[in-house]
Design an enzyme around this catalytic site. Structure first.
Site, short mmCIF file in Angstrom:
data_model
loop_
_atom_site.label_atom_id
_atom_site.label_comp_id
_atom_site.label_asym_id
_atom_site.label_seq_id
_atom_site.Cartn_x
_atom_site.Cartn_y
_atom_site.Cartn_z
CG HIS A 108 -1.97 1.03 1.22
ND1 HIS A 108 -1.73 2.35 1.52
CD2 HIS A 108 -3.31 0.95 0.92
CE1 HIS A 108 -2.86 3.03 1.43
NE2 HIS A 108 -3.83 2.21 1.06
CD GLU A 127 -1.34 5.52 5.64
OE1 GLU A 127 -1.15 5.42 6.87
OE2 GLU A 127 -2.48 5.57 5.12
CB SER A 141 -10.72 7.90 -0.99
OG SER A 141 -9.51 7.89 -0.27
#
Length: 466
Positions: free
Chosen positions: A229, A231, A425
């Site tokens: 991912h 992040e 999101s």
């Protein structure tokens, strides 16, 4: 094009026995992404501070009214006149014919995500003649990213060969997405002499500060997250020694290794894409600190913390616990609020079904779908209204474990109470478009919800980062 693995016909009753979920599939990741994470250690704190000194670095929105107007037109901000805005003023309730809609108390865009999109729009407006790039999707929402492409913003995506930034030239504008960028990327663009717009969510930056502190105190960072991912890739780049653990099963494996030892080669094979360069489990698991990908389940992160605390307590004793275990609060409030709100709404016995809206690659949205499924309620996860076929009363949706399915006759005749939530999101417009199609299926004469001026969503004032 995404294709469904199977076609089903929906059950019109809302509550079901909790499904037996299939075993979690093996994790897929990019070798190139991991190679970026495992690059030679760079002092992340020093790099971030050096960006401020360039005169080419922005990390806060400027509240530009023109950008706000365009976001409203494109439907990528908070709704101020549409159905969602009107529901906010009606205790999150809406009645349309025989359909009752209950919107979760916390849903959709979090502050950090809206902030990132706003800054991308502001960057385009501030540099109309310059080439603008984003190092990854700004957020995990396909329609928002498409809007940015329509503004002539280039979005870099991973490929089998990784990312090639050679096309970015001096004087261009580079945007770091809400998930952040790696230390190595920041250093690269600082030295390329480009304009930098850093939209990294402050909560993500808080995690970076934590793993930096762990490293300076010579603790290994245990990062609860998914190693591929964006992040977590960025967070790991700020750590010194680290291991990325996806779930409680992996956490238990590591704790057992700390207490009893084990097969070192097996350990390193199991976590080969999820550990720092040169990781030695026999040495690097003696002092550990816990951090997390902000979109992971809070309860799971907390349980991991308890597991490692018990493990270190058992191995080293109470007096030495502080020398071997650290825990800093890095859990994002927005993620937890949406999870708590979903637990609450699925406890409502009047709810016949849930609709979860958010990008299919959105980690926090997948957890919302998982919660609904585990509560035994019929739930459909769609990334946009485009997945709904009004004429055929069918939709393409995803399960919490990642299976793509097509369901026909998913909306039954007669009264129906639908719970709605969306990932962090997901803009309000996406919810409105999904509900528009729901209402059209139930009533072909439905002509839409008339706009109405509503109160503006408040956002917090940003504090200066230390």
């Amino acid at each position: 094009m995404l294709q469904a693995h199977g076609t089903t016909s929906a059950l019109c009753s809302g509550r079901q026995a909790r499904p037996a979920l299939p075993a979690r599939r093996p994790r897929a990741g990019s070798v190139q992404v991991h190679a970026t994470v495992a690059a030679d250690k760079v002092d992340g704190r020093a790099v971030r501070r050096s960006l401020n000194k360039t005169g080419r670095y922005v990390r806060k929105p400027n509240k530009d009214p023109k950008s706000n107007e365009l976001m409203e037109e494109h439907g990528v901000g908070y709704s101020s006149t549409g159905l969602v805005a009107q529901m906010r003023e009606q205790d999150n309730l809406w009645q349309q014919g025989d359909v009752t809609v209950k919107l979760a108390k916390a849903y959709g865009y979090c502050w950090g995500v809206e902030r990132a999109v706003r800054m991308a729009y502001e960057a385009r407006n501030a540099f109309p003649e310059k080439r603008v790039h984003i190092t990854n999707e700004i957020i995990h929402n396909p329609e928002v990213n498409q809007r940015l492409r329509e503004l002539d913003i280039n979005i870099f995506e991973d490929s089998a060969k990784g990312k090639d930034y050679a096309s970015i030239k001096e004087g261009d504008v580079v945007i770091f997405p809400a998930f952040g960028a790696t230390v190595q990327e920041m250093e690269l663009f600082r030295d390329k002499n480009v304009e930098m717009v850093d939209t990294t969510c402050p909560w993500v930056a808080k995690v970076w500060n934590s793993v930096d502190i762990y490293g300076r105190k010579q603790f290994t960072s245990i990062i609860h997250g998914k190693y591929s991912h964006e992040e977590t890739v960025a967070t790991a780049s700020f750590a010194d020694k680290y291991i990325i653990i996806r779930d409680l099963e992996e956490s238990n494996y590591v704790c057992e290794y700390i207490l009893k030892g084990g097969d070192k080669e097996e350990f390193l094979t199991k976590f080969k894409k999820a550990v720092s360069k040169g990781f030695d489990p026999e040495k690097d698991l003696q002092r550990v600190g816990l951090a997390n990908q902000t979109t992971m389940l809070k309860g799971e992160t907390q349980e991991m913390g308890k597991m490692f605390e018990r493990t270190m307590l058992s191995k080293y004793g109470p007096a030495a616990l502080g020398e071997h275990f650290m825990l800093m609060d890095t859990i994002c409030d927005a993620t937890q609020e949406r999870q708590d709100a979903l637990y609450e709404i699925t406890d409502d016995p009047s709810i016949d079904m849930m609709i979860v809206i958010g990008g299919f690659n959105s980690s926090n949205t997948s957890h919302l779908q998982e919660i609904a499924e585990h509560k035994g309620i019929t739930s459909f996860w769609v990334d946009s209204a485009a997945r709904i076929d009004v004429a055929g009363n069918k939709l393409l949706h995803k399960t919490g474990w990642g299976e793509l399915k097509e369901t026909t006759n998913w909306l039954c005749d007669g009264p129906l109470t639908i719970g709605i939530t969306s990932g962090a999101s997901t803009p309000d417009r996406a919810i409105e478009e999904v509900l528009d199609k729901v209402f059209r299926i139930k009533d072909p004469s439905f002509a839409g919800v008339a706009p109405k001026e509503c109160a503006v969503v408040g956002v917090p004032e940003e504090e200066e980062e230390e």
